[in-house]
Design an enzyme around this catalytic site. Structure first.
Site, PDB file in Angstrom:
ATOM      1  N   ALA A  57       0.814  -1.218   0.000  1.00 58.48           N
ATOM      2  CA  ALA A  57       0.000   0.000   0.000  1.00 58.48           C
ATOM      3  C   ALA A  57       0.849   1.270   0.000  1.00 58.48           C
ATOM      4  O   ALA A  57       0.488   2.258  -0.643  1.00 58.48           O
ATOM      5  CB  ALA A  57      -0.945  -0.002   1.201  1.00 58.48           C
ATOM      6  N   PHE A  58       1.968   1.248   0.698  1.00 54.85           N
ATOM      7  CA  PHE A  58       2.815   2.436   0.793  1.00 54.85           C
ATOM      8  C   PHE A  58       3.303   2.897  -0.583  1.00 54.85           C
ATOM      9  O   PHE A  58       3.531   4.094  -0.797  1.00 54.85           O
ATOM     10  CB  PHE A  58       4.004   2.155   1.718  1.00 54.85           C
ATOM     11  CG  PHE A  58       4.820   3.362   2.045  1.00 54.85           C
ATOM     12  CD1 PHE A  58       4.398   4.269   3.003  1.00 54.85           C
ATOM     13  CD2 PHE A  58       6.021   3.597   1.392  1.00 54.85           C
ATOM     14  CE1 PHE A  58       5.158   5.391   3.312  1.00 54.85           C
ATOM     15  CE2 PHE A  58       6.787   4.711   1.692  1.00 54.85           C
ATOM     16  CZ  PHE A  58       6.357   5.612   2.657  1.00 54.85           C
ATOM     17  N   GLU A  59       3.445   1.964  -1.508  1.00 55.59           N
ATOM     18  CA  GLU A  59       3.945   2.287  -2.847  1.00 55.59           C
ATOM     19  C   GLU A  59       2.856   2.765  -3.806  1.00 55.59           C
ATOM     20  O   GLU A  59       3.149   3.208  -4.916  1.00 55.59           O
ATOM     21  CB  GLU A  59       4.665   1.071  -3.446  1.00 55.59           C
ATOM     22  CG  GLU A  59       5.979   0.734  -2.766  1.00 55.59           C
ATOM     23  CD  GLU A  59       5.824   0.015  -1.428  1.00 55.59           C
ATOM     24  OE1 GLU A  59       6.716   0.175  -0.579  1.00 55.59           O
ATOM     25  OE2 GLU A  59       4.805  -0.691  -1.222  1.00 55.59           O
ATOM     26  N   VAL A  82      -4.057  -2.992   4.487  1.00 48.94           N
ATOM     27  CA  VAL A  82      -3.139  -2.753   5.601  1.00 48.94           C
ATOM     28  C   VAL A  82      -3.839  -3.290   6.845  1.00 48.94           C
ATOM     29  O   VAL A  82      -4.914  -2.814   7.211  1.00 48.94           O
ATOM     30  CB  VAL A  82      -2.808  -1.251   5.760  1.00 48.94           C
ATOM     31  CG1 VAL A  82      -1.754  -1.052   6.837  1.00 48.94           C
ATOM     32  CG2 VAL A  82      -2.356  -0.645   4.433  1.00 48.94           C
ATOM     33  N   ILE A  83      -3.215  -4.293   7.456  1.00 56.57           N
ATOM     34  CA  ILE A  83      -3.815  -4.960   8.608  1.00 56.57           C
ATOM     35  C   ILE A  83      -2.988  -4.647   9.848  1.00 56.57           C
ATOM     36  O   ILE A  83      -1.771  -4.818   9.854  1.00 56.57           O
ATOM     37  CB  ILE A  83      -3.895  -6.483   8.370  1.00 56.57           C
ATOM     38  CG1 ILE A  83      -4.718  -6.762   7.097  1.00 56.57           C
ATOM     39  CG2 ILE A  83      -4.514  -7.186   9.577  1.00 56.57           C
ATOM     40  CD1 ILE A  83      -4.686  -8.207   6.636  1.00 56.57           C
ATOM     41  N   SER A  86       1.177  -5.658  15.813  1.00 59.07           N
ATOM     42  CA  SER A  86       1.509  -5.289  17.195  1.00 59.07           C
ATOM     43  C   SER A  86       2.479  -4.112  17.279  1.00 59.07           C
ATOM     44  O   SER A  86       2.896  -3.732  18.371  1.00 59.07           O
ATOM     45  CB  SER A  86       2.093  -6.502  17.921  1.00 59.07           C
ATOM     46  OG  SER A  86       3.240  -6.966  17.235  1.00 59.07           O
ATOM     47  N   THR A  87       2.837  -3.522  16.131  1.00 58.54           N
ATOM     48  CA  THR A  87       3.743  -2.368  16.121  1.00 58.54           C
ATOM     49  C   THR A  87       3.031  -1.173  15.491  1.00 58.54           C
ATOM     50  O   THR A  87       1.971  -1.323  14.875  1.00 58.54           O
ATOM     51  CB  THR A  87       5.014  -2.681  15.302  1.00 58.54           C
ATOM     52  OG1 THR A  87       4.652  -2.812  13.920  1.00 58.54           O
ATOM     53  CG2 THR A  87       5.695  -3.957  15.793  1.00 58.54           C
ATOM     54  N   HIS A  89       3.641   0.284  12.826  1.00 60.36           N
ATOM     55  CA  HIS A  89       3.792   0.258  11.371  1.00 60.36           C
ATOM     56  C   HIS A  89       2.469   0.526  10.654  1.00 60.36           C
ATOM     57  O   HIS A  89       2.414   1.282   9.675  1.00 60.36           O
ATOM     58  CB  HIS A  89       4.369  -1.107  10.960  1.00 60.36           C
ATOM     59  CG  HIS A  89       4.642  -1.238   9.509  1.00 60.36           C
ATOM     60  ND1 HIS A  89       3.821  -1.943   8.661  1.00 60.36           N
ATOM     61  CD2 HIS A  89       5.660  -0.760   8.744  1.00 60.36           C
ATOM     62  CE1 HIS A  89       4.312  -1.893   7.438  1.00 60.36           C
ATOM     63  NE2 HIS A  89       5.425  -1.186   7.462  1.00 60.36           N
ATOM     64  N   ARG A 128     -14.433  -7.675   4.134  1.00 61.39           N
ATOM     65  CA  ARG A 128     -14.522  -6.546   3.205  1.00 61.39           C
ATOM     66  C   ARG A 128     -14.022  -6.889   1.802  1.00 61.39           C
ATOM     67  O   ARG A 128     -14.061  -6.059   0.907  1.00 61.39           O
ATOM     68  CB  ARG A 128     -13.750  -5.361   3.778  1.00 61.39           C
ATOM     69  CG  ARG A 128     -14.484  -4.743   4.959  1.00 61.39           C
ATOM     70  CD  ARG A 128     -13.566  -3.968   5.897  1.00 61.39           C
ATOM     71  NE  ARG A 128     -14.323  -3.379   6.984  1.00 61.39           N
ATOM     72  CZ  ARG A 128     -14.792  -4.040   8.047  1.00 61.39           C
ATOM     73  NH1 ARG A 128     -14.568  -5.343   8.162  1.00 61.39           N
ATOM     74  NH2 ARG A 128     -15.471  -3.423   8.992  1.00 61.39           N
TER      75      ARG A 128
END
Length: 156
Positions: A57-59, A82-83, A86-87, A89, A128
């Site tokens: 997704a970032f790209e 984007v799921i 635990s960070t 990110h 979704r």
């Protein structure tokens, strides 16, 4: 009062790109299928639909910039997933992807839709991508069709 809106029928000559951030491809492949289905159901021709694959997704925003600056496409449907983990990110990727797509869209003034899932769990993503909550790829492409027609009506 006049109401100006777009309809949900393509003439068949519209050139549309799907940009797919393929990370979480089990989900994003389903979003792409939904987007393709919507394009064809609303009168688009398969030869006028292109799939552009990026790592994640970032790209998507940079690919969107390249696609729109080329002038080859009339509209773009962006999909990805984007799921949350635990960070932090998730927060960075989803925020920058959203801002990037919005900024590029405003720069070029062409129809671009946001079918990037930002979810808390894989279960929400599955829902979704064609399960309980419909297919957000289908919905994003349906919005592309409507916006293409709306923008034509505004220019007329």
């Amino acid at each position: 009062m006049n109401i100006i809106e777009g309809n949900l029928h393509l003439n068949g000559d519209e050139k549309v790109a799907i940009i797919n951030g393929r990370f979480n491809h089990i989900i994003t492949d389903r979003l792409v299928e939904g987007a393709k289905d919507a394009f064809l159901r609303h009168g688009g021709k398969e030869e006028n639909l292109d799939l552009i694959l990026v790592p994640g997704a970032f790209e998507i925003p940079m690919a969107l910039e390249k696609v729109l600056s080329s002038g080859k496409w009339d509209a773009v449907c962006c999909v990805g997933a984007v799921i949350r983990g635990s960070t932090p990110h998730f927060d960075y990727v989803s925020a920058e992807t959203t801002k990037g797509i919005a900024n590029v869209t405003l720069k070029y003034g062409k129809p671009v839709t946001f079918g990037v899932l930002t979810v808390d769990s894989i279960e929400q993503a599955i829902e979704r991508a064609g399960s309980k909550a419909g297919n957000k790829g289908f919905e994003a492409m349906t919005s592309v069709v409507e916006l293409l027609n709306l923008y034509k009506n505004i220019k007329a």
